[in-house]
Motif scaffolding. Structure first.
Motif, PDB file in Angstrom:
ATOM      1  N   THR A 233     -19.183  27.526 102.405  1.00 18.62           N
ATOM      2  CA  THR A 233     -18.394  28.454 103.223  1.00 18.62           C
ATOM      3  C   THR A 233     -17.021  28.709 102.603  1.00 18.62           C
ATOM      4  N   ASP A 234     -16.374  29.755 103.086  1.00 24.32           N
ATOM      5  CA  ASP A 234     -14.995  30.040 102.692  1.00 24.32           C
ATOM      6  C   ASP A 234     -14.260  30.595 103.898  1.00 24.32           C
ATOM      7  N   ALA A 235     -12.936  30.590 103.835  1.00 24.04           N
ATOM      8  CA  ALA A 235     -12.108  30.957 104.982  1.00 24.04           C
ATOM      9  C   ALA A 235     -12.254  32.416 105.364  1.00 24.04           C
ATOM     10  N   GLU A 236     -12.612  33.268 104.414  1.00 28.62           N
ATOM     11  CA  GLU A 236     -12.720  34.688 104.726  1.00 28.62           C
ATOM     12  C   GLU A 236     -13.975  34.992 105.528  1.00 28.62           C
ATOM     13  N   ARG A 237     -15.115  34.431 105.141  1.00 32.10           N
ATOM     14  CA  ARG A 237     -16.386  34.712 105.817  1.00 32.10           C
ATOM     15  C   ARG A 237     -16.610  33.797 107.014  1.00 32.10           C
TER      16      ARG A 237
ATOM     17  N   PRO B 206     -14.111  31.739 108.997  1.00 28.96           N
ATOM     18  CA  PRO B 206     -12.796  31.176 109.344  1.00 28.96           C
ATOM     19  C   PRO B 206     -12.854  30.074 110.396  1.00 28.96           C
TER      20      PRO B 206
ATOM     21  N   THR C 100     -14.253  26.936 108.766  1.00 27.62           N
ATOM     22  CA  THR C 100     -13.229  26.408 107.869  1.00 27.62           C
ATOM     23  C   THR C 100     -12.151  25.651 108.644  1.00 27.62           C
TER      24      THR C 100
END
Length: 249
Positions: A203-207, A209, A212
């Motif tokens: 995961t990443d903060a943009e997709r 949040p 995250t």
């Protein structure tokens, strides 16, 4: 075979559990009873899992022919119902001095404890409303907690179903997680930490949040206390019921 029904419409094995039927008068050996059959089936499920229970296995454990069991219980579904009733046992007595919320909290914890004694119970299919002695006693005990509220009888039953459904679902989820941990050979702490690391890679903060944020807070690294989720869920459900009780007062 135990297929005849009387005025109750229940199978004869369920009537026998209520004490409404006598032991079959001929055929099986005198030492064979419905109670012994159910106890043997419960012991098999506790030792080897629900899937290990069959009429032939129960008969073998008792040293009788499979056909002799059918004079007491006509189908495996009936046996499962009776096993479930035996596993729950009778509910502990309630404390009439407690208010509805404290009483219902005790009831929910007692139900969870009963499930914990025999985890296989949550895998017994629900085939109908309560109709066995212990299941009806649990129903009575739960409804009695609400007797001094102004909820309608229908609302009381709905509250009972809501809470009992939560207890059963939470117990099943807990048992499944523990079983998976045993199969993997890892502790819950190790499994949770590995899962958190995996999510961090996926995961990443943009997709994601929200995920995250939970990861960064460290909320997904450890399993927490064994009762934390149960306490949280039960309290939130009872908060909602309390709002309804207050609205009806």
């Amino acid at each position: 075979m135990a297929t005849e029904e009387s005025g109750t419409g229940l199978p004869t094995s369920i009537e026998a559990a209520w004490g409404l039927r006598e032991r079959p008068g001929k055929g099986p050996r005198p030492g064979l009873t419905l109670g012994r059959i159910v106890d043997a089936a419960v012991a098999i499920a506790s030792a080897d899992g629900l899937g290990a229970v069959s009429m032939s296995r129960v008969a073998a454990e008792l040293g009788v022919s499979t056909m002799s069991l059918y004079r007491y219980v006509s189908a495996k579904d009936e046996l499962l119902t009776l096993m479930e009733d035996a596993a729950y046992g009778a509910p502990p007595p309630g404390d009439p001095a407690k208010d509805w919320r404290a009483g219902f909290t005790d009831w929910a914890w007692s139900l969870r404890t009963a499930l914990g004694r025999h985890p296989w119970v949550v895998n017994v299919p629900i085939s109908g409303p309560p109709s066995t002695p212990n299941s009806v006693a649990w129903m009575e005990r739960g409804l009695a907690c609400l007797r001094h509220t102004h909820l309608s009888e229908n609302e009381k039953i709905s509250v009972l179903m809501l809470v009992s459904g939560f207890v059963r679902n939470e117990a099943r989820l807990t048992f499944d997680i523990l079983a998976a941990s045993r199969r993997s050979g890892d502790s819950l702490e190790t499994s949770m930490a590995a899962w958190a690391r995996l999510l961090g890679k996926l995961t990443d903060a943009e997709r994601f949040p929200a995920v995250t944020a939970a990861l960064q807070a460290g909320e997904l690294d450890t399993p927490g206390g064994p009762d934390d989720e149960f306490v949280f869920g039960l309290e939130r459900i009872l908060d909602g019921v309390e709002a309804l009780v207050s609205a009806r007062s």
